[in-house]
Scaffold this motif. Sequence first.
Motif, mmCIF file in Angstrom:
data_model
loop_
_atom_site.group_PDB
_atom_site.id
_atom_site.type_symbol
_atom_site.label_atom_id
_atom_site.label_comp_id
_atom_site.label_asym_id
_atom_site.label_seq_id
_atom_site.Cartn_x
_atom_site.Cartn_y
_atom_site.Cartn_z
ATOM 1 N N THR A 14 0.849 -1.186 0.000
ATOM 2 C CA THR A 14 0.000 0.000 0.000
ATOM 3 C C THR A 14 0.885 1.236 0.000
ATOM 4 O O THR A 14 1.638 1.465 0.949
ATOM 5 N N VAL A 15 0.820 2.014 -1.063
ATOM 6 C CA VAL A 15 1.518 3.290 -1.159
ATOM 7 C C VAL A 15 0.479 4.297 -1.640
ATOM 8 O O VAL A 15 0.165 4.351 -2.830
ATOM 9 N N THR A 16 -0.072 5.049 -0.706
ATOM 10 C CA THR A 16 -1.156 5.985 -1.018
ATOM 11 C C THR A 16 -1.005 7.278 -0.230
ATOM 12 O O THR A 16 -0.416 7.298 0.854
ATOM 13 N N GLY A 17 -1.540 8.359 -0.791
ATOM 14 C CA GLY A 17 -1.606 9.628 -0.081
ATOM 15 C C GLY A 17 -0.284 10.336 0.106
ATOM 16 O O GLY A 17 -0.162 11.214 0.950
ATOM 17 N N ASN A 18 0.715 9.971 -0.678
ATOM 18 C CA ASN A 18 2.029 10.621 -0.628
ATOM 19 C C ASN A 18 2.047 11.629 -1.778
ATOM 20 O O ASN A 18 2.536 11.331 -2.863
ATOM 21 N N ASP A 19 1.486 12.793 -1.546
ATOM 22 C CA ASP A 19 1.165 13.744 -2.606
ATOM 23 C C ASP A 19 2.346 14.217 -3.448
ATOM 24 O O ASP A 19 2.173 14.637 -4.580
ATOM 25 N N ALA A 20 3.568 14.157 -2.911
ATOM 26 C CA ALA A 20 4.745 14.624 -3.650
ATOM 27 C C ALA A 20 5.561 13.478 -4.251
ATOM 28 O O ALA A 20 6.578 13.710 -4.897
ATOM 29 N N LEU A 21 5.123 12.234 -4.050
ATOM 30 C CA LEU A 21 5.892 11.068 -4.488
ATOM 31 C C LEU A 21 5.955 10.991 -6.015
ATOM 32 O O LEU A 21 4.955 10.769 -6.679
ATOM 33 N N THR A 22 7.171 11.186 -6.559
ATOM 34 C CA THR A 22 7.374 11.129 -8.006
ATOM 35 C C THR A 22 8.269 9.969 -8.428
ATOM 36 O O THR A 22 8.383 9.690 -9.616
ATOM 37 N N GLU A 23 8.916 9.298 -7.462
ATOM 38 C CA GLU A 23 9.833 8.212 -7.805
ATOM 39 C C GLU A 23 9.615 7.021 -6.888
ATOM 40 O O GLU A 23 9.696 7.133 -5.667
#
Length: 181
Positions: A135-144
């Motif tokens: 689960t990888v969610t709600g990390n608004d700045a995650l680009t990589e």
Amino acid sequence: VAAVAAAGYSTTHLEDYTSGQIVAPDLKTLTITGDLLDLHLDEANLETLSIDANMTDLTMATLTDLTSLTVPSTAKIGNISLTDSPNISVANFDHTSNLENKGSATANKSVSFVVTNNLGLTKLHTTGDLIHTFTVTGNDALTELDMTDVKTRGTETTGGTVNLWDNDLTAVKSTDTTDAE
């Protein structure tokens, strides 16, 4: 349980550290080494965290001041959760998945990897394999997102979940090699 104890995981000899057990309002830097069972960190003032240990579960929640996280390749960690830590920009889990089961001599078949609501997180990397719940969610700045070494969901024969949404990822290339459920 003897096999677990022989491997270094024994509820008789090792310690669980649960929410609220590590209380140090002036603590800015923490280095964790050795063998332990579960570790739950929720110390908001913690800025620098280094984990080179063997453990069954790692939970990091509301580490609001955390800006530096180091998990080297010598670390063995089972389930991992990093949530609500808004100032961490890079989370590099360069570890091996630990399938030791603290409650049984029977090893776990897989692990979970949960990274949610870390608003400043731009880069996420894991080398831990055998992820059954991702689960990888709600990390608004995650680009990589780098999961190069993740190859299987463990030896689970049913289920498994992948939740990957509400981040800032852009797929450059995607190849569907199997059309299945």
